[in-house]
Design a protein around this motif. Structure first.
Motif, short mmCIF file in Angstrom:
data_model
loop_
_atom_site.label_atom_id
_atom_site.label_comp_id
_atom_site.label_asym_id
_atom_site.label_seq_id
_atom_site.Cartn_x
_atom_site.Cartn_y
_atom_site.Cartn_z
N GLY A 184 -1.97 3.75 3.27
CA GLY A 184 -1.95 4.78 2.23
C GLY A 184 -0.59 4.91 1.57
O GLY A 184 0.33 4.12 1.80
N VAL A 185 -0.46 5.94 0.74
CA VAL A 185 0.76 6.10 -0.05
C VAL A 185 1.89 6.78 0.70
O VAL A 185 3.03 6.80 0.22
CB VAL A 185 0.47 6.88 -1.36
CG1 VAL A 185 -0.50 6.11 -2.24
CG2 VAL A 185 -0.04 8.28 -1.05
N GLY A 186 1.61 7.32 1.88
CA GLY A 186 2.65 8.01 2.63
C GLY A 186 3.88 7.17 2.89
O GLY A 186 5.01 7.59 2.57
N PRO A 187 3.75 5.98 3.48
CA PRO A 187 4.92 5.14 3.72
C PRO A 187 5.66 4.75 2.44
O PRO A 187 6.89 4.63 2.44
CB PRO A 187 4.34 3.91 4.42
CG PRO A 187 3.08 4.40 5.06
CD PRO A 187 2.53 5.41 4.10
N ILE A 188 4.93 4.58 1.35
CA ILE A 188 5.57 4.23 0.09
C ILE A 188 6.43 5.39 -0.40
O ILE A 188 7.59 5.21 -0.79
CB ILE A 188 4.51 3.87 -0.98
CG1 ILE A 188 3.69 2.66 -0.53
CG2 ILE A 188 5.18 3.60 -2.33
CD1 ILE A 188 2.50 2.37 -1.43
N ARG A 189 5.87 6.59 -0.36
CA ARG A 189 6.62 7.77 -0.79
C ARG A 189 7.86 7.96 0.07
O ARG A 189 8.95 8.28 -0.43
CB ARG A 189 5.73 9.01 -0.74
CG ARG A 189 4.64 9.00 -1.79
CD ARG A 189 3.97 10.35 -1.93
NE ARG A 189 3.41 10.87 -0.69
CZ ARG A 189 2.34 11.62 -0.62
NH1 ARG A 189 1.68 11.94 -1.73
NH2 ARG A 189 1.90 12.06 0.53
N SER A 237 -5.00 4.26 -5.33
CA SER A 237 -5.55 3.73 -6.58
C SER A 237 -4.59 3.89 -7.75
O SER A 237 -4.80 3.28 -8.80
CB SER A 237 -6.87 4.43 -6.90
OG SER A 237 -6.68 5.83 -7.02
N GLN A 238 -3.54 4.70 -7.58
CA GLN A 238 -2.54 4.85 -8.63
C GLN A 238 -1.57 3.68 -8.66
O GLN A 238 -0.74 3.58 -9.56
CB GLN A 238 -1.76 6.16 -8.44
CG GLN A 238 -2.57 7.42 -8.65
CD GLN A 238 -1.78 8.67 -8.29
OE1 GLN A 238 -1.98 9.26 -7.23
NE2 GLN A 238 -0.89 9.07 -9.17
N THR A 239 -1.64 2.80 -7.68
CA THR A 239 -0.76 1.63 -7.62
C THR A 239 -1.50 0.40 -8.14
O THR A 239 -2.73 0.36 -8.16
CB THR A 239 -0.28 1.35 -6.19
OG1 THR A 239 -1.37 0.89 -5.39
CG2 THR A 239 0.31 2.60 -5.56
N THR A 240 -0.73 -0.59 -8.55
CA THR A 240 -1.27 -1.87 -9.01
C THR A 240 -0.58 -2.99 -8.26
O THR A 240 0.66 -3.00 -8.15
CB THR A 240 -1.05 -2.06 -10.51
OG1 THR A 240 -1.64 -0.97 -11.22
CG2 THR A 240 -1.66 -3.36 -10.99
N ALA A 245 -3.51 -5.53 2.16
CA ALA A 245 -4.57 -4.84 2.93
C ALA A 245 -3.96 -3.84 3.89
O ALA A 245 -4.44 -2.70 4.04
CB ALA A 245 -5.44 -5.85 3.67
N ALA A 246 -2.88 -4.23 4.56
CA ALA A 246 -2.23 -3.33 5.52
C ALA A 246 -1.61 -2.14 4.79
O ALA A 246 -1.67 -1.00 5.27
CB ALA A 246 -1.16 -4.08 6.31
N ALA A 247 -1.01 -2.39 3.62
CA ALA A 247 -0.42 -1.29 2.85
C ALA A 247 -1.49 -0.32 2.37
O ALA A 247 -1.30 0.91 2.41
CB ALA A 247 0.35 -1.86 1.66
N ARG A 248 -2.62 -0.83 1.94
CA ARG A 248 -3.70 0.03 1.48
C ARG A 248 -4.25 0.86 2.63
O ARG A 248 -4.55 2.06 2.46
CB ARG A 248 -4.80 -0.82 0.85
CG ARG A 248 -5.96 0.01 0.27
CD ARG A 248 -6.95 -0.90 -0.43
NE ARG A 248 -7.47 -1.92 0.46
CZ ARG A 248 -8.26 -2.91 0.09
NH1 ARG A 248 -8.59 -3.04 -1.19
NH2 ARG A 248 -8.70 -3.80 0.95
N ALA A 249 -4.36 0.26 3.80
CA ALA A 249 -4.86 1.00 4.96
C ALA A 249 -3.91 2.12 5.36
O ALA A 249 -4.33 3.18 5.81
CB ALA A 249 -5.07 0.04 6.14
#
Length: 398
Positions: free
Chosen positions: A233-238, A259-262, A227-231
């Motif tokens: 967004g993809v910025g921290p992942i990138r 939504s591109q992640t699973t 939930a925290a990762a979704r909130a």
């Protein structure tokens, strides 16, 4: 009536149905989806699996399909790279792990099994219940009918409906992480030696699996951190992936939406007893394997081999008694114990590191141990075949 109904068209269920049908045992495979064209997380075909298919005369045709032969397994830290396993040193024709989309592998097996008169595949077949007589499972119930069988095999994965219906007790061995998966394009300029790699950061790591056209990328999350990762967004992942795997940075803008992640919820668990009269569980339905080490398909395939070795002579002789099903579990339990114990130790180590605020890194001694001649080959062999690798009975090869 089929002698055996296999519920679940994953690697274990599909291979077991193929082996039974090759032996002339009437088998019906029930798969709840309408096809195999979906995104699986397990794409690793180990040397054991390829050698098995070679025994069956199928390996060459399978390997004509697009796949990536992975030779190395590596750990990367900010200061060093450790090659823990080198499959190229194995004394086998298949001295690599074939990374192939699981949907492609399953479709291949289904096509081969369809050539056998004893095999029936039903897609879109959702099991809703078990049929029982005098305490023995005698078939399964679908939405519109029942399918009788002398034996029902539950091979329907980590969220097994058959396991729930069976009432067989299970327990969790603990997991401290989850994984977010996504795909990025592969480029001709990417490092040619990149195969199966883990890139460690302070609080998480990136897992990389090579493919013919793309990379599977997995980022760890603390258990329950989705939930925290979704909130966020993809910025921290990138940012994290670009920091740890800089040669992927040029295509990270293609990861635009969460939504591109699973989410892959990591679990390590098992049922205490894999069977009851007329019913057997195999693969993740019996013992959920963590993605660490890519052993899930291998363990399911080996379950199928042991099950076929015991079931074919029993079915030819008469009913499959509890002693036959107990023998299957007894033969597989030691290997599953070893694999799950290793994975549980890794999860505990990750949890302790997070609790103490320490970086997630591989054990320091690995750098020195893997420099010893022969260690990488032994590590590759252990992962390629697993503990106590079973042999397919000679009568099932011909």
């Amino acid at each position: 009536m089929s002698d055996v109904v296999v519920v679940g068209g994953g690697p274990g269920g599909m291979l077991l149905a193929l082996l039974l049908a090759r032996a002339g045992v009437p088998v019906t495979l029930l798969e709840s989806h309408q096809d195999f064209d979906r995104d699986f997380r397990g794409d690793s075909l180990h040397p054991y699996t390829l050698e098995l298919l070679d025994q069956l005369g199928l390996a060459d045709r399978l390997l004509e399909l697009p796949h990536h032969p992975a030779r190395f397994f590596r750990f990367h830290t900010p200061t060093t790279t450790i090659t823990t396993a080198d499959y190229g040193k194995l004394r086998t024709r298949f001295n690599y792990v074939a990374l192939m989309p699981q949907a492609r592998f399953l479709s291949f097996l289904a096509d081969e099994a369809a050539k056998l008169p004893a095999f029936t595949l039903e897609l879109g077949a959702k099991v809703t219940g078990l049929v029982e007589e005098d305490g023995r499972v005698t078939g399964v119930r679908l939405r519109d009918r029942t399918v009788p069988a002398r034996l029902v095999v539950g091979a329907d994965g980590r969220f097994s409906k058959l396991r729930k219906l069976s009432g067989l007790p299970g327990h969790s061995l603990g997991a401290s992480s989850d994984l977010l998966w996504f795909r990025l394009p592969r480029r001709a300029t990417d490092p040619p030696e990149a195969d199966v790699d883990l890139f460690f950061g302070r609080d998480q790591y990136v897992g990389l699996l090579g493919g013919t056209d793309d990379w599977q990328v997995g980022c760890t999350l603390p258990k329950g951190g989705y939930a925290a990762a979704r909130a966020a967004g993809v910025g921290p992942i990138r940012e994290f992936v670009a920091e740890r795997v800089p040669w992927l940075a040029d295509r990270l803008p293609e990861l635009r939406e969460f939504s591109q992640t699973t989410l892959l919820s990591v679990d390590i668990s098992r049922v205490e007893r894999w069977h009851r009269p007329g019913l057997l569980l195999i693969g993740d339905a019996a013992h959920v394997i963590s993605p660490v080490g890519g052993n899930g398909i291998l363990m399911a395939v080996q379950d199928a081999v042991v099950a076929a070795n015991h079931l074919v002579p029993a079915l030819r002789a008469g009913e499959v008694g509890d002693e036959v099903l107990a023998a299957i579990q007894a033969e597989r339990d030691p290997a599953i114990d070893v694999v799950q114990a290793q994975q549980s130790r890794i999860e505990r180590r990750i949890a302790r590191s997070r609790e103490r605020g320490r970086p997630l890194t591989p054990p320091g001694f690995l750098r020195w141990v893997t420099a010893v001649p022969g260690v990488r080959a032994r590590a590759a062999k252990a992962n390629a075949y697993g503990p106590r690798a079973p042999r397919l009975a000679q009568g099932l090869v011909d």
